[in-house]
Write an enzyme that holds these catalytic residues in place. Structure first.
Site, mmCIF file in Angstrom:
data_model
loop_
_atom_site.group_PDB
_atom_site.id
_atom_site.type_symbol
_atom_site.label_atom_id
_atom_site.label_comp_id
_atom_site.label_asym_id
_atom_site.label_seq_id
_atom_site.Cartn_x
_atom_site.Cartn_y
_atom_site.Cartn_z
ATOM 1 N NE ARG A 298 -3.639 -2.475 0.115
ATOM 2 C CZ ARG A 298 -3.407 -3.748 -0.159
ATOM 3 N NH1 ARG A 298 -2.191 -4.122 -0.569
ATOM 4 N NH2 ARG A 298 -4.349 -4.657 -0.044
ATOM 5 C CB ALA B 170 4.707 10.741 24.366
ATOM 6 C CB CYS C 179 24.416 26.128 10.359
ATOM 7 S SG CYS C 179 23.410 27.632 10.323
ATOM 8 C CG PHE D 109 14.832 23.735 25.661
ATOM 9 C CD1 PHE D 109 14.166 24.015 24.475
ATOM 10 C CD2 PHE D 109 14.190 23.990 26.865
ATOM 11 C CE1 PHE D 109 12.879 24.529 24.490
ATOM 12 C CE2 PHE D 109 12.907 24.504 26.894
ATOM 13 C CZ PHE D 109 12.249 24.776 25.705
ATOM 14 C CB CYS E 26 19.104 29.485 12.455
ATOM 15 S SG CYS E 26 20.669 29.301 11.593
ATOM 16 C CG ASP F 57 14.395 6.771 26.746
ATOM 17 O OD1 ASP F 57 13.699 7.662 26.226
ATOM 18 O OD2 ASP F 57 14.438 6.569 27.975
ATOM 19 C CB CYS G 143 4.977 15.703 29.843
ATOM 20 S SG CYS G 143 5.094 15.879 28.055
#
Length: 342
Positions: free
Chosen positions: A9, A36, A244, A129, A171, A57, A184
């Site tokens: 498919r 999650a 960058c 972060f 950036c 993890d 969370c």
């Protein structure tokens, strides 16, 4: 022998066809974080036939995860399984043709390049972060496209980042936000938003792997209050970006103070202690030593040690320790030194 009927498919979808499917089967992806977002992303990539999927993890499955972390069940939580081990078992049952590689680790400047370099795409399943700035530095340094995503409460956002072509994460977000921010654990999260953002991230990863044009927008949405924002960031490259443009990878710099060994996990009453110098723990021997000082439970991947009714120490093979029951770093260091000798 690969059974292409499995992907029939997906092959019918014109932007992929058989050529795209063959690219996917030969491609590799690494997912950082198997909470999650990571469970949704890995589920889609494995079902889609991405040939090699590494999942990273640091944590173990807990009952509170089951509301939104869709690969896990009550047995995984009861057995205190590391998330990547529980996920690997499920994913191999979904598609045994794909190589699923679990890595129990906390992503740090000491291991980030070893764990992420060499993959065709990096996908963000994290909830902090610092990990994203670290991913960005590795991705830009090694020229690896990656997909950023985040979800909290009923809100989420995502973006595809292609080093040298699009703005990088630095950036778009030049500085690490002060404090821990909303998580969370502090303000909650709805399961549908993590499914939605994780699915969008998976789609962008598939586009990158088959060579299709990625989404030029930073997409933001709130599914409870029905707000959706598309921000075209294709021209948003910072001409003075440290990463960058100037190739100054601050988050990989061992002389900087960007990384810490002791970290409070917001909202969880837990201190993580992550030794820079990794040593493989003999968990069986350690369990024999610790049982004289409290209750010890374990599996091949970790020990759960309860020296008293207040504190629980979770000790991983690589020496990383989670000390549940306190947000006091000094107190956590004291328990660590008392029972692990450093």
């Amino acid at each position: 022998m690969i059974e292409m009927e499995r992907y029939s498919r997906q092959i019918l979808f014109k932007p992929i066809r058989r050529d795209g499917q063959e690219k996917l089967l030969k491609s590799s992806a690494v997912i950082v974080g198997m909470g999650a977002l990571g469970t949704v992303i890995s589920n889609h990539l494995v079902r889609s036939g991405v040939g090699h999927v590494r999942i990273i993890d640091r944590d173990l499955v807990e009952l509170s995860n089951l509301q939104r972390q869709t690969l896990y069940d009550e047995d995984d939580a009861r057995d205190n399984l590391p998330k990547v081990i529980a996920a690997e078992k499920k994913l191999k049952k979904i598609n045994s043709e794909v190589k699923v590689e679990p890595v129990i680790a906390d992503l740090t400047l000491d291991n980030a390049e070893d764990l992420l370099a060499g993959f065709d795409v990096i996908v963000d399943g994290t909830d902090n972060f610092m990990a994203r700035y670290l991913i960005n530095d590795v991705a830009v340094k090694h020229g690896i496209p990656w997909v950023y995503g985040g979800a909290v409460s009923s809100r989420g956002m995502f973006a595809a980042i292609k080093p040298g072509e699009t703005p990088c994460y630095r950036c778009l977000f030049p500085s690490v936000p002060a404090g821990m921010g909303e998580t969370c654990d502090s303000i909650g999260v709805l399961s549908p938003i993590t499914d939605i953002i994780g699915s969008f991230e998976a789609v962008e990863a598939l586009k990158l792997l088959v060579g299709a044009e990625s989404n030029p927008n930073l997409e933001q949405m709130d599914i409870w209050y029905n707000s959706f924002l598309q921000m075209d960031v294709s021209q948003g490259r910072n001409p003075e970006c440290p990463a960058c443009v100037h190739h100054n990878y601050e988050f990989l710099d061992r002389s900087s103070d960007q990384q810490i060994n002791y970290a409070s996990l917001c909202g969880r009453n837990t201190i993580q202690i992550n030794p820079r110098k990794k040593t493989k723990q003999d968990l069986e021997k350690l369990a024999s030593t610790l049982k004289n000082n409290g209750e010890v439970k374990g599996n091949p991947f970790l020990l759960r040690f309860m020296p008293d009714k207040e504190i629980t120490m979770v000790i991983f093979q690589d020496g990383r320790v989670l000390i549940h029951g306190t947000n006091d770093t000094v107190k956590a260091k004291s328990y660590y030194a008392r029972y692990l000798g450093s």
